[in-house]
Scaffold this motif. Sequence first.
Motif, PDB file in Angstrom:
ATOM      1  N   LEU A 225       0.985  -1.331  -0.007  1.00  0.00           N
ATOM      2  CA  LEU A 225       0.157  -0.104   0.044  1.00  0.00           C
ATOM      3  C   LEU A 225       0.820   1.182  -0.080  1.00  0.00           C
ATOM      4  O   LEU A 225       0.506   2.184  -0.583  1.00  0.00           O
ATOM      5  N   ASP A 226       1.739   1.409   0.790  1.00  0.00           N
ATOM      6  CA  ASP A 226       2.907   2.424   0.778  1.00  0.00           C
ATOM      7  C   ASP A 226       3.603   2.638  -0.454  1.00  0.00           C
ATOM      8  O   ASP A 226       3.644   3.732  -0.723  1.00  0.00           O
ATOM      9  N   TYR A 227       4.007   1.920  -1.092  1.00  0.00           N
ATOM     10  CA  TYR A 227       4.796   1.757  -2.186  1.00  0.00           C
ATOM     11  C   TYR A 227       3.692   2.314  -3.474  1.00  0.00           C
ATOM     12  O   TYR A 227       4.252   3.327  -4.140  1.00  0.00           O
ATOM     13  N   TYR A 228       2.817   1.709  -3.401  1.00  0.00           N
ATOM     14  CA  TYR A 228       1.717   2.036  -4.691  1.00  0.00           C
ATOM     15  C   TYR A 228       1.263   3.738  -4.493  1.00  0.00           C
ATOM     16  O   TYR A 228       0.832   4.452  -5.427  1.00  0.00           O
ATOM     17  N   GLU A 229       1.138   3.915  -3.187  1.00  0.00           N
ATOM     18  CA  GLU A 229       0.773   5.356  -2.799  1.00  0.00           C
ATOM     19  C   GLU A 229       1.883   6.469  -3.308  1.00  0.00           C
ATOM     20  O   GLU A 229       1.790   7.290  -3.825  1.00  0.00           O
ATOM     21  N   ARG A 230       3.374   5.782  -3.016  1.00  0.00           N
ATOM     22  CA  ARG A 230       4.519   6.634  -3.530  1.00  0.00           C
ATOM     23  C   ARG A 230       4.332   6.705  -5.033  1.00  0.00           C
ATOM     24  O   ARG A 230       4.751   7.551  -5.774  1.00  0.00           O
ATOM     25  N   GLN A 231       4.089   5.525  -5.665  1.00  0.00           N
ATOM     26  CA  GLN A 231       4.127   5.568  -7.155  1.00  0.00           C
ATOM     27  C   GLN A 231       2.964   6.474  -7.788  1.00  0.00           C
ATOM     28  O   GLN A 231       3.325   7.100  -8.609  1.00  0.00           O
TER      29      GLN A 231
END
Length: 330
Positions: A225-231
Amino acid sequence: MRPFPSVAAPWGRAAILSLILSLAAAAGAVAAPPPDRRLALTVDDLPWVPLPEVPTAEVLPGHRRLVAAVARAGVPVVGFVNEGKLEDRGRIDPERLQMLRDWRDAGAELGNHSYGHSDLHAVGLAAYQADILRGERQLKALTDEKSQPAPRWFRHPYLRAGRSVEDKAALQAFLAEHGYRIAPVTVDNADWIWAGAYLRLDQRGDARLKARLRRDYLRYMGAKLDYYERQSIALLGYNLPQVWLIHANLLNADAYGELIAMARKRGYRFVGLDEALRDRAYQRADAYLGPAGPSWLHRWAIGERKPPTFFAGEPETPDWVLNLAGVESE
């Protein structure tokens, strides 16, 4: 009246201006709102991933735990059905059909995931379209039972959406003709690998390692979730309403409530798939023509010719889980 002391001494005007700007910037940083964290939850391979290869009785306890957790959580969810899983030796198994009713009665909307979980890239467009139509017969009957609208969402098996612009356009037109809209995925993950490892531990009766795997799974999904928010922020300039994919399996039966709680702890609010897809980002074309099934965020990034460094840092399944599942890599 005593004169007010001059602020210019010992401070210079430049220093005072710099201090004012710094204080204003700090105040702005404090007041800046958090990213928009909306999340649409989707569950693939209903009524249960290992069907039809295993006996119905074997999967019913896990299925009942999962639909009970769905009902307790009370968040919007769309479940994508493979109607081929309903059959036993060519006939509809009444218990498996009831499993879909359980999902519906727990509040889930049911969507089409094709009859046989067909791979568009392997079977070709004509066979794929036939499999989609074959995969809506029981779905339409179930919605008719409750006077509900016909199924309206379609999800590509394996997230493989076509190897040519022409095939993609033809499939889009076919789906629209039959009342379907594509359900994309932005928060992709390898929960199926974790589920395979979890099932092996369950069969061994290893409760200690099962508990460890669930804890690590929650951390892994949170990191996704954190990664795709940053993406999303890096690509679009904001966090779009994300679409999260999980599967109907034993691991998620035991971890569903914890997954919901973990996402909420991160500030996510669960919304329906239709609300999420109203965001302008989902009007972007899916430019990906490769063999895999990546997140729609990565499809859009590929369409913008982002360098390989843009995709770096995605969380990976650890080796000990890969080894348990008997899988080499994600």
